[in-house]
Design a protein around this motif. Sequence first.
Motif, PDB file in Angstrom:
ATOM      1  N   GLY A 107       0.820  -1.216   0.000  1.00 55.15           N
ATOM      2  CA  GLY A 107       0.000   0.000   0.000  1.00 55.15           C
ATOM      3  C   GLY A 107       0.851   1.262   0.000  1.00 55.15           C
ATOM      4  O   GLY A 107       0.534   2.244  -0.678  1.00 55.15           O
ATOM      5  N   GLY A 108       1.942   1.244   0.756  1.00 59.42           N
ATOM      6  CA  GLY A 108       2.835   2.399   0.801  1.00 59.42           C
ATOM      7  C   GLY A 108       3.505   2.667  -0.533  1.00 59.42           C
ATOM      8  O   GLY A 108       3.623   3.818  -0.957  1.00 59.42           O
ATOM      9  N   LEU A 109       3.945   1.602  -1.209  1.00 56.46           N
ATOM     10  CA  LEU A 109       4.593   1.792  -2.515  1.00 56.46           C
ATOM     11  C   LEU A 109       3.592   2.248  -3.573  1.00 56.46           C
ATOM     12  O   LEU A 109       3.921   3.069  -4.433  1.00 56.46           O
ATOM     13  CB  LEU A 109       5.307   0.522  -2.963  1.00 56.46           C
ATOM     14  N   VAL A 110       2.366   1.747  -3.513  1.00 58.38           N
ATOM     15  CA  VAL A 110       1.324   2.195  -4.449  1.00 58.38           C
ATOM     16  C   VAL A 110       1.050   3.682  -4.237  1.00 58.38           C
ATOM     17  O   VAL A 110       0.995   4.455  -5.195  1.00 58.38           O
ATOM     18  CB  VAL A 110       0.026   1.362  -4.289  1.00 58.38           C
ATOM     19  N   LYS A 111       0.901   4.085  -2.984  1.00 54.66           N
ATOM     20  CA  LYS A 111       0.655   5.507  -2.685  1.00 54.66           C
ATOM     21  C   LYS A 111       1.836   6.355  -3.144  1.00 54.66           C
ATOM     22  O   LYS A 111       1.648   7.411  -3.755  1.00 54.66           O
ATOM     23  CB  LYS A 111       0.395   5.708  -1.195  1.00 54.66           C
ATOM     24  N   ALA A 112       3.048   5.888  -2.874  1.00 52.26           N
ATOM     25  CA  ALA A 112       4.246   6.623  -3.290  1.00 52.26           C
ATOM     26  C   ALA A 112       4.282   6.768  -4.804  1.00 52.26           C
ATOM     27  O   ALA A 112       4.512   7.866  -5.328  1.00 52.26           O
ATOM     28  CB  ALA A 112       5.501   5.914  -2.797  1.00 52.26           C
ATOM     29  N   ALA A 113       4.065   5.678  -5.520  1.00 48.68           N
ATOM     30  CA  ALA A 113       4.115   5.713  -6.984  1.00 48.68           C
ATOM     31  C   ALA A 113       3.036   6.642  -7.542  1.00 48.68           C
ATOM     32  O   ALA A 113       3.284   7.385  -8.500  1.00 48.68           O
ATOM     33  CB  ALA A 113       3.978   4.305  -7.554  1.00 48.68           C
ATOM     34  N   ASP A 114       1.849   6.616  -6.942  1.00 47.79           N
ATOM     35  CA  ASP A 114       0.776   7.510  -7.393  1.00 47.79           C
ATOM     36  C   ASP A 114       1.098   8.963  -7.069  1.00 47.79           C
ATOM     37  O   ASP A 114       1.027   9.837  -7.933  1.00 47.79           O
ATOM     38  CB  ASP A 114      -0.558   7.127  -6.748  1.00 47.79           C
ATOM     39  N   ASP A 115       1.474   9.236  -5.820  1.00 46.84           N
ATOM     40  CA  ASP A 115       1.741  10.613  -5.385  1.00 46.84           C
ATOM     41  C   ASP A 115       2.910  11.231  -6.153  1.00 46.84           C
ATOM     42  O   ASP A 115       2.900  12.426  -6.452  1.00 46.84           O
ATOM     43  CB  ASP A 115       2.056  10.667  -3.891  1.00 46.84           C
ATOM     44  N   LEU A 116       3.925  10.427  -6.447  1.00 47.39           N
ATOM     45  CA  LEU A 116       5.131  10.932  -7.120  1.00 47.39           C
ATOM     46  C   LEU A 116       5.050  10.823  -8.635  1.00 47.39           C
ATOM     47  O   LEU A 116       5.998  11.147  -9.329  1.00 47.39           O
ATOM     48  CB  LEU A 116       6.361  10.177  -6.596  1.00 47.39           C
ATOM     49  N   LYS A 117       3.917  10.339  -9.134  1.00 51.65           N
ATOM     50  CA  LYS A 117       3.695  10.161 -10.574  1.00 51.65           C
ATOM     51  C   LYS A 117       4.820   9.332 -11.207  1.00 51.65           C
ATOM     52  O   LYS A 117       5.439   9.717 -12.194  1.00 51.65           O
ATOM     53  CB  LYS A 117       3.530  11.507 -11.265  1.00 51.65           C
ATOM     54  N   ALA A 118       5.052   8.179 -10.606  1.00 52.17           N
ATOM     55  CA  ALA A 118       6.131   7.299 -11.056  1.00 52.17           C
ATOM     56  C   ALA A 118       5.872   6.762 -12.459  1.00 52.17           C
ATOM     57  O   ALA A 118       4.739   6.461 -12.817  1.00 52.17           O
ATOM     58  CB  ALA A 118       6.279   6.133 -10.084  1.00 52.17           C
ATOM     59  N   ASP A 119       6.947   6.661 -13.211  1.00 51.19           N
ATOM     60  CA  ASP A 119       6.892   6.028 -14.519  1.00 51.19           C
ATOM     61  C   ASP A 119       7.322   4.575 -14.429  1.00 51.19           C
ATOM     62  O   ASP A 119       7.076   3.796 -15.344  1.00 51.19           O
ATOM     63  CB  ASP A 119       7.826   6.753 -15.496  1.00 51.19           C
ATOM     64  N   ALA A 120       8.019   4.221 -13.350  1.00 47.77           N
ATOM     65  CA  ALA A 120       8.497   2.862 -13.158  1.00 47.77           C
ATOM     66  C   ALA A 120       8.716   2.628 -11.671  1.00 47.77           C
ATOM     67  O   ALA A 120       8.992   3.563 -10.925  1.00 47.77           O
ATOM     68  CB  ALA A 120       9.799   2.645 -13.924  1.00 47.77           C
ATOM     69  N   VAL A 121       8.594   1.364 -11.263  1.00 48.16           N
ATOM     70  CA  VAL A 121       8.805   0.976  -9.872  1.00 48.16           C
ATOM     71  C   VAL A 121       9.822  -0.159  -9.863  1.00 48.16           C
ATOM     72  O   VAL A 121       9.729  -1.097 -10.649  1.00 48.16           O
ATOM     73  CB  VAL A 121       7.484   0.519  -9.210  1.00 48.16           C
ATOM     74  N   VAL A 122      10.806  -0.048  -8.964  1.00 47.62           N
ATOM     75  CA  VAL A 122      11.830  -1.081  -8.820  1.00 47.62           C
ATOM     76  C   VAL A 122      11.803  -1.565  -7.376  1.00 47.62           C
ATOM     77  O   VAL A 122      11.787  -0.752  -6.450  1.00 47.62           O
ATOM     78  CB  VAL A 122      13.238  -0.528  -9.170  1.00 47.62           C
ATOM     79  N   VAL A 123      11.764  -2.880  -7.207  1.00 52.10           N
ATOM     80  CA  VAL A 123      11.783  -3.469  -5.870  1.00 52.10           C
ATOM     81  C   VAL A 123      12.707  -4.672  -5.864  1.00 52.10           C
ATOM     82  O   VAL A 123      12.978  -5.270  -6.907  1.00 52.10           O
ATOM     83  CB  VAL A 123      10.369  -3.906  -5.389  1.00 52.10           C
ATOM     84  N   ALA A 144      -0.961  -5.364 -10.218  1.00 50.07           N
ATOM     85  CA  ALA A 144      -1.723  -4.108 -10.251  1.00 50.07           C
ATOM     86  C   ALA A 144      -1.716  -3.518 -11.657  1.00 50.07           C
ATOM     87  O   ALA A 144      -2.668  -2.863 -12.072  1.00 50.07           O
ATOM     88  CB  ALA A 144      -1.152  -3.106  -9.245  1.00 50.07           C
ATOM     89  N   GLY A 145      -0.639  -3.753 -12.419  1.00 50.82           N
ATOM     90  CA  GLY A 145      -0.577  -3.341 -13.820  1.00 50.82           C
ATOM     91  C   GLY A 145      -0.612  -1.851 -14.051  1.00 50.82           C
ATOM     92  O   GLY A 145      -1.065  -1.399 -15.093  1.00 50.82           O
ATOM     93  N   ARG A 146      -0.138  -1.062 -13.093  1.00 52.01           N
ATOM     94  CA  ARG A 146      -0.225   0.395 -13.238  1.00 52.01           C
ATOM     95  C   ARG A 146       1.079   1.039 -13.662  1.00 52.01           C
ATOM     96  O   ARG A 146       1.079   2.172 -14.134  1.00 52.01           O
ATOM     97  CB  ARG A 146      -0.720   0.995 -11.938  1.00 52.01           C
TER      98      ARG A 146
END
Length: 153
Positions: A107-123, A144-146
């Motif tokens: 949930g935290g990473l989803v919120k971060a990616a949304d709030d920061l308008k991420a183009d990519a997520v790396v974990v 999630a496919g976002r």
Amino acid sequence: MTEQHSHQFERGTDGPKVIVVGVDGSDSSLRAAAYAAGLARRQHALLAVVYVQPVLAAGAALGAPVAETTDEIAEDLVAYIRDAAERLKGIFEVRWEFHTFRGDPYGGLVKAADDLKADAVVVGASEQAGHRIVGSVAVRLVKAGRWPVTVVP
């Protein structure tokens, strides 16, 4: 006929501008941060380093100093990243920011990616055996496919 311009955020048009990487201090998350830093450098993107502070209601109910512990982890991570960035100054330049969100890691990473308008997520890949059965944060982010999600072993 008039042309309407949309001011809606559009991902992935000219390569990533913001790359979110989740870190928690584990070896796999630090490898993910190193990989994401290289990607951000090559793409001239902003690296948003995200630590999700767990909300441990049970620990807090028992009187454990949860917030202090997770704040210390965040401070240690920032110090580690600043030190690494300083050692590489002039050789390896990357724009980065550190963000802390509260909640469960997914949930935290989803919120971060949304709030920061991420183009990519790396974990980093989960290091817990049970996640292979139940599903890790990485698998949930992919499903999630976002955003494009890169999972670093």
